[in-house]
Design a protein around this motif. Structure first.
Motif, mmCIF file in Angstrom:
data_model
loop_
_atom_site.group_PDB
_atom_site.id
_atom_site.type_symbol
_atom_site.label_atom_id
_atom_site.label_comp_id
_atom_site.label_asym_id
_atom_site.label_seq_id
_atom_site.Cartn_x
_atom_site.Cartn_y
_atom_site.Cartn_z
ATOM 1 N N GLY A 279 0.803 -1.223 0.000
ATOM 2 C CA GLY A 279 0.000 0.000 0.000
ATOM 3 C C GLY A 279 0.833 1.270 0.000
ATOM 4 N N VAL A 280 2.035 1.194 -0.579
ATOM 5 C CA VAL A 280 2.961 2.325 -0.569
ATOM 6 C C VAL A 280 3.157 2.843 -1.988
ATOM 7 C CG1 VAL A 280 5.328 3.024 -0.063
ATOM 8 C CG2 VAL A 280 4.181 1.407 1.433
ATOM 9 N N ASN B 240 5.391 11.464 3.519
ATOM 10 C CA ASN B 240 5.656 11.579 4.958
ATOM 11 C C ASN B 240 6.572 10.449 5.429
ATOM 12 O OD1 ASN B 240 3.944 9.237 5.383
ATOM 13 N ND2 ASN B 240 2.218 10.632 5.163
ATOM 14 N N MET B 241 6.982 10.555 6.687
ATOM 15 C CA MET B 241 7.919 9.589 7.251
ATOM 16 C C MET B 241 7.312 8.183 7.340
ATOM 17 S SD MET B 241 10.257 9.949 10.665
ATOM 18 C CE MET B 241 10.857 11.511 10.083
ATOM 19 N N GLN B 242 6.032 8.087 7.666
ATOM 20 C CA GLN B 242 5.392 6.772 7.778
ATOM 21 C C GLN B 242 5.443 6.022 6.449
ATOM 22 O OE1 GLN B 242 3.978 9.679 8.786
ATOM 23 N NE2 GLN B 242 4.059 9.421 10.999
ATOM 24 N N ALA C 255 7.871 1.776 3.060
ATOM 25 C CA ALA C 255 8.588 1.409 1.834
ATOM 26 C C ALA C 255 9.842 0.615 2.168
ATOM 27 C CB ALA C 255 8.941 2.664 1.035
ATOM 28 N N VAL C 256 10.611 1.082 3.141
ATOM 29 C CA VAL C 256 11.834 0.392 3.544
ATOM 30 C C VAL C 256 11.497 -1.007 4.057
ATOM 31 C CG1 VAL C 256 13.727 0.383 5.217
ATOM 32 C CG2 VAL C 256 13.157 2.487 3.986
ATOM 33 N N TYR D 156 14.198 11.857 4.363
ATOM 34 C CA TYR D 156 13.530 10.974 5.302
ATOM 35 C C TYR D 156 14.247 10.899 6.652
ATOM 36 C CZ TYR D 156 12.981 6.464 7.578
ATOM 37 O OH TYR D 156 12.853 5.494 8.498
ATOM 38 N N ASN D 157 15.544 10.798 6.640
ATOM 39 C CA ASN D 157 16.289 10.490 7.858
ATOM 40 C C ASN D 157 16.774 11.729 8.611
ATOM 41 O OD1 ASN D 157 18.126 11.217 5.937
ATOM 42 N ND2 ASN D 157 19.485 9.483 6.249
#
Length: 149
Positions: free
Chosen positions: A28-29, A51-53, A58-59, A125-126
């Motif tokens: 669902g990404v 967003n971060m979520q 994804a990762v 992201y990080n």
């Protein structure tokens, strides 16, 4: 490498891209402009997420794929260029290292002096930003070395 080898490699690479896209879709990404590079089971992913979520999902989805040992996350969360956001370098006394990528393992491409201003270009992201100094140096720095002006 002969022509047949190049064609075979291109087909394998396209199949991998399709497999990674399918894994993200199943989770669902959605990653805009997704690019995935696989070097011996270590995936480097590039693209834009809202967003971060979404980046974390994804990762996780890619780490669960067969043969994947690790994922290097170079996802961007937002482009800040149009907002013309200026930040002040908030190191204690020293210059800020500006790096080739979003992490201390990347080479230093320049420095920004303590207290000087930089423009935020992209949020990563990080918790790193892609920045531009007043004298045109572009690269990455950790967000904790920047403060509002």
């Amino acid at each position: 490498m002969g022509l047949f080898d190049e064609v075979t490699k291109a087909v394998e690479t396209q199949q991998q891209q399709n497999d990674y896209n399918a894994a993200l879709s199943t989770a669902g990404v959605s990653v805009e402009n997704l690019k995935v590079q696989d070097e011996n089971g270590i995936l480097t992913i590039i693209g834009t997420v809202p967003n971060m979520q979404t980046a974390e999902k994804a990762v996780a989805a890619l780490k669960s794929q067969p043969g994947v040992k690790d994922v290097v996350n170079l996802l961007e969360m937002e482009d800040l260029t149009a907002q013309n956001i200026k930040m002040k370098i908030a190191t204690k006394e020293s210059n800020l290292n500006i790096r080739k990528g979003p992490g201390t393992e990347y080479d230093i491409v320049g420095k920004a002096s303590h207290g000087s201003a930089v423009q935020l270009i992209k949020r990563m992201y990080n918790n790193w930003y892609y920045i531009r100094t007043d004298n045109g140096i572009e690269g990455f720095c950790a967000a904790n070395f920047l403060e509002q002006m």
